[in-house]
Design an enzyme around this catalytic site. Structure first.
Site, mmCIF file in Angstrom:
data_model
loop_
_atom_site.group_PDB
_atom_site.id
_atom_site.type_symbol
_atom_site.label_atom_id
_atom_site.label_comp_id
_atom_site.label_asym_id
_atom_site.label_seq_id
_atom_site.Cartn_x
_atom_site.Cartn_y
_atom_site.Cartn_z
ATOM 1 N N GLU A 70 10.370 27.582 -22.851
ATOM 2 C CA GLU A 70 10.157 27.917 -24.261
ATOM 3 C C GLU A 70 11.101 27.113 -25.158
ATOM 4 O O GLU A 70 10.687 26.550 -26.176
ATOM 5 C CB GLU A 70 10.360 29.415 -24.478
ATOM 6 C CG GLU A 70 10.366 29.861 -25.928
ATOM 7 C CD GLU A 70 11.469 30.853 -26.233
ATOM 8 O OE1 GLU A 70 12.221 30.628 -27.202
ATOM 9 O OE2 GLU A 70 11.593 31.860 -25.495
ATOM 10 N N HIS A 71 12.384 27.061 -24.774
ATOM 11 C CA HIS A 71 13.362 26.297 -25.551
ATOM 12 C C HIS A 71 12.978 24.820 -25.627
ATOM 13 O O HIS A 71 13.016 24.205 -26.699
ATOM 14 C CB HIS A 71 14.742 26.413 -24.901
ATOM 15 C CG HIS A 71 15.520 27.601 -25.344
ATOM 16 N ND1 HIS A 71 16.794 27.520 -25.861
ATOM 17 C CD2 HIS A 71 15.206 28.926 -25.361
ATOM 18 C CE1 HIS A 71 17.231 28.732 -26.162
ATOM 19 N NE2 HIS A 71 16.286 29.599 -25.863
ATOM 20 N N GLU A 142 24.091 31.543 -24.075
ATOM 21 C CA GLU A 142 23.236 32.676 -24.441
ATOM 22 C C GLU A 142 23.311 33.766 -23.369
ATOM 23 O O GLU A 142 23.383 34.952 -23.684
ATOM 24 C CB GLU A 142 21.791 32.192 -24.608
ATOM 25 C CG GLU A 142 20.830 33.268 -25.079
ATOM 26 C CD GLU A 142 19.420 32.724 -25.291
ATOM 27 O OE1 GLU A 142 18.479 33.539 -25.275
ATOM 28 O OE2 GLU A 142 19.257 31.499 -25.473
#
Length: 432
Positions: A70-71, A142
């Site tokens: 996704e990133h 993260e």
């Protein structure tokens, strides 16, 4: 294109499946200035063991790869997608869950241009070993951030108890160790398998003309080539109730203890979409009757000082899993857990389960649902997560209306089992 009118909520939905398998759903909202688009693939963090497109054998990929992918999709060779959306007057974002990955935009103008950008950037992957290695440090930060979040640790603590083998218990972003093994080749393998149009859906809601927009989307997709699709084969570990970890605990830097009780459901669920949504909604109503802030059980625990305003409960149902969790900050975590388990096991005989109380709860749920339909974001996000076969978010009012007390009691009978219970605690770390 199929047109579906829902008289109870006065909404008209336009749907179609394109030649490449992409499912498109359009909801005109002529009174809105904004348009919201959501492009979703049926692929999430738990899908780490599967048969790649064009192959015959199962392969296992590193944990966290769906989130990593996704990133990386936002990064192209010659541009930044966020900046492109910004120049077109739109905001954009994406998120990965256990079972889905979604890409979105919101704008008040340049609608066709933004839809084209959404489709094009998701369907044009660009990964290199250099950019992948650079991203590992960002995602590791993260992961560390979430590991420092006590509520996140509490939630995944109970998931680890309930699903010790299933990848559901693994952080959506993976672990610092697992992401070090991700390569550009891995990303392409997952992308080619799960980002095929036949495994995706596009939902657009807002000020739009459906016929014109569907034609525009069809033309966009016709310009691209995709290999023939094949059914996606996923594999998950087989778990039995005996493997549930009944209790576990950790110490963190918290001021008060935290406690959570989890209840894992059986794998046997209704196959019919309407009945499955009805089962989910019946259990949500059950939990509301038993533990909402107006229930006798809640008030008793609150007045006794056993729980405070941090108390919450949630029911989650998705492909390959469903469970409920109940958590709070409390000075007496063990007593809270014992009390909750006792209330859950005796819930069928609760005096809260009456026709009158159920009707009140249904009216409250219906009102909240109808009010939420004024939010384009809510509609788009919930449509994807509440799609059970042909039954969708727009059938929810009918589902709520159909539920009787016997349905709630039957759902309770199927869901509540002593061998499905577990508890997890976080205690303050002792100071040296």
């Amino acid at each position: 294109m199929k047109k579906i009118f829902y008289p109870s909520i006065k909404e008209t939905l336009y749907t179609g499946i394109l030649d490449n398998g992409l499912e498109v759903t359009l909801l005109p909202k002529p009174d809105f200035h904004k348009t919201y688009g959501l492009f979703t693939t049926n692929y999430g963090s738990i899908d780490n063991e599967f048969v790649p497109l064009g192959q015959e054998d199962f392969t296992k990929v590193p944990d966290g790869i769906a989130h990593f992918l996704e990133h990386k999709l936002f990064e192209k060779e010659d541009e930044d997608v966020f900046q492109k959306f910004g120049r077109q007057g739109a905001s954009s974002n994406a998120f990965t869950s256990f079972t889905r990955t979604s890409y979105l935009f919101s704008s008040t103008d340049n609608t066709l241009q933004n839809i084209q950008t959404l489709l094009d950037f998701v369907q044009d992957p660009y990964f290199t070993d250099e950019s992948v290695n650079k991203e590992k440090g960002i995602i590791a930060q993260e992961i560390r951030m979430y590991q420092d979040d006590p509520n996140w640790r509490l939630y995944f603590g109970i998931l680890n108890n309930l699903y010790p083998k299933h990848p559901l218990h693994i952080d959506i972003a993976g672990t610092e160790e697992s992401i070090t093994h991700i390569t550009a080749e891995d990303l392409y393998l997952c992308y080619n398998t799960f980002y095929h149009p036949s495994n995706m859906n596009l939902f657009i809601v807002g000020n739009l003309e459906p016929e014109q927009l569907m034609t525009f989307i069809i033309e966009n997709q016709a310009q691209k080539e995709f290999v023939p699709s094949q059914p996606i084969k996923r594999r998950f570990p087989v778990e039995t109730p005996k493997e549930i970890i009944k209790e576990d605990r950790i110490e963190l830097s918290v001021s008060r203890p935290k406690a959570i009780v989890g209840l894992k459901g059986l794998d046997t669920l209704p196959e019919d979409g309407f009945e499955l949504l009805k089962y989910q909604t019946s259990l949500q109503l059950l939990l509301h009757l038993l533990f909402s802030d107006t229930s006798a059980s809640y008030l008793e625990m609150y007045n006794d000082g056993l729980i405070d305003d941090s108390f919450s409960y949630e029911f989650t149902l998705d492909r390959s899993f469903h469970f409920a969790d109940f958590s709070t900050d409390t000075n007496e975590p063990e007593r809270f857990a014992n009390q909750m388990i006792n209330l859950i096991l005796k819930s069928k005989d609760s005096p809260e389960l009456t026709e009158r109380n159920l009707n009140l709860a249904k009216r409250k749920m219906m009102g909240k649902h109808l009010q939420s339909l004024d939010s384009l974001e809510y509609i788009a996000n919930q449509f994807s997560s509440m799609k059970f076969g042909e039954t969708t978010l727009f059938d929810f009012a009918e589902v709520i209306d159909s539920i009787e007390l016997k349905d709630v009691l039957e759902a309770q009978e199927n869901f509540v089992r002593p061998d499905g219970l577990s508890r997890f605690f976080i205690y303050p770390k002792e100071r040296a």
